[in-house]
Motif scaffolding. Structure first.
Motif, PDB file in Angstrom:
ATOM      1  N   GLU A 155       0.641  -1.374   0.045  1.00 38.56           N
ATOM      2  CA  GLU A 155       0.028   0.082   0.099  1.00 38.56           C
ATOM      3  C   GLU A 155       0.924   1.343  -0.024  1.00 38.56           C
ATOM      4  O   GLU A 155       2.151   1.252   0.283  1.00 38.56           O
ATOM      5  N   ASP A 175       0.342   6.951  -4.630  1.00 31.00           N
ATOM      6  CA  ASP A 175       1.073   6.706  -6.117  1.00 31.00           C
ATOM      7  C   ASP A 175       2.207   7.442  -6.003  1.00 31.00           C
ATOM      8  O   ASP A 175       2.602   8.569  -5.248  1.00 31.00           O
ATOM      9  N   LYS A 189       5.607   1.245  -5.021  1.00 32.82           N
ATOM     10  CA  LYS A 189       4.994  -0.296  -4.728  1.00 32.82           C
ATOM     11  C   LYS A 189       5.506  -0.891  -5.852  1.00 32.82           C
ATOM     12  O   LYS A 189       5.852  -2.225  -5.585  1.00 32.82           O
ATOM     13  N   ARG A 206      -2.170  -3.060  -3.755  1.00 32.15           N
ATOM     14  CA  ARG A 206      -3.281  -2.200  -3.174  1.00 32.15           C
ATOM     15  C   ARG A 206      -4.493  -3.463  -2.865  1.00 32.15           C
ATOM     16  O   ARG A 206      -4.624  -4.337  -3.508  1.00 32.15           O
ATOM     17  N   SER A 225      -6.627   1.097   0.501  1.00 33.92           N
ATOM     18  CA  SER A 225      -6.513   1.949  -0.428  1.00 33.92           C
ATOM     19  C   SER A 225      -7.707   2.635  -0.729  1.00 33.92           C
ATOM     20  O   SER A 225      -7.973   3.805  -0.816  1.00 33.92           O
ATOM     21  N   THR A 226      -8.785   1.740  -0.582  1.00 38.95           N
ATOM     22  CA  THR A 226     -10.088   2.368  -0.699  1.00 38.95           C
ATOM     23  C   THR A 226     -10.416   3.226   0.659  1.00 38.95           C
ATOM     24  O   THR A 226     -10.979   4.307   0.515  1.00 38.95           O
ATOM     25  N   TYR A 246      -8.019   6.358   0.059  1.00 42.38           N
ATOM     26  CA  TYR A 246      -8.617   7.200  -1.115  1.00 42.38           C
ATOM     27  C   TYR A 246      -9.769   7.792  -1.146  1.00 42.38           C
ATOM     28  O   TYR A 246     -10.479   8.847  -1.232  1.00 42.38           O
ATOM     29  N   TYR A 292      -3.817   6.722   5.890  1.00 44.34           N
ATOM     30  CA  TYR A 292      -3.067   5.615   5.989  1.00 44.34           C
ATOM     31  C   TYR A 292      -2.278   5.506   7.321  1.00 44.34           C
ATOM     32  O   TYR A 292      -2.058   4.583   7.636  1.00 44.34           O
TER      33      TYR A 292
END
Length: 238
Positions: free
Chosen positions: A10, A13, A17, A113, A117-118, A121, A196
């Protein structure tokens, strides 16, 4: 057959990763059967087929079509809830088609991911909150949890700069446009960053936080140490 091991990577961007998941896959393949600790793999059957790499969104034919829609900068006006629903449609398909079958066969699954991530983000960046993300994960993904999550968090500025330059190069070279999220303002990414950190603080047993502007080799060393420890733990419980 013992259940396989589910490892996710994770981060923002541009956090590295993609590079690190490839290096981790190479390291795992090179361990070979003489190395103890791989659940379901400590035998002569160790081959590259015992290791599955995938990503989200994407990783299945259906998921790749969803990815194209989600990441294309021409997908304007997508409502945050619709965006989150598409992320989970992709994830449910990936679990059914790729992840769960591989785990049932005792394989190691490396996934670029997952639901963290969901939560970061959409829950953080889009300000939808953690509760709907976790509830959808419970309902649509049978609450499948990674055994280990490697969270890469270099500085926000370094991550965004790398991500934007990378996607510009990719667009120029391939014609593919996956810049939709990179067009967000820095405030969006600060919320993602903070979420995060909240997730890592909430689940320290699962998440290994690798923070700071480290070299590629330094990050890889920390990843290998974390994965080695988890493989050893898994071998003692099988």
């Amino acid at each position: 057959m013992p259940r396989g091991l589910f490892i996710t990577l994770e981060g923002l961007d541009g956090s590295g990763k993609t590079t690190q998941i490839k290096r981790l896959a190479a390291w795992l393949k090179n361990r070979g059967p003489e190395q103890p600790g791989a659940p379901g793999l400590a035998s002569e059957t160790w081959e590259s087929t015992n290791l599955v790499l995938t990503r989200q969104p994407g990783g299945t034919p259906t998921g790749d079509r969803i990815r194209a829609l989600l990441l294309d900068s021409r997908s304007t006006g997508l409502a945050p809830m619709a965006e989150m629903a598409l992320m989970f449609a992709d994830r449910a398909q990936a679990i059914a088609e790729v992840i769960q079958p591989a785990l049932d066969q005792g394989k190691i699954v490396l996934c670029d991911r997952f639901t963290d991530s969901t939560e970061a983000y959409q829950g953080g960046g889009r300000e939808l909150g953690s509760e709907p993300v976790l509830e959808l994960h419970r309902l649509l993904c049978a609450n499948l949890q990674p055994d280990l999550t490697l969270l890469l968090l270099p500085s926000l500025e370094a991550s965004l700069d790398r991500a934007r330059r990378r996607n510009e190069r990719a667009s120029a070279q391939t014609g593919q446009n996956e810049n939709r999220f990179e067009q967000e303002q820095d405030a969006f990414y600060r919320r993602v960053w903070q979420k995060y950190h909240e997730i890592a603080a909430r689940e320290p047993a699962r998440i290994v936080l690798i923070e700071g502007d480290l070299t590629i080799d330094e990050v890889h060393e920390k990843i290998v140490a974390a994965v080695s420890a988890r493989l050893l733990t898994a071998s003692r419980t099988t």
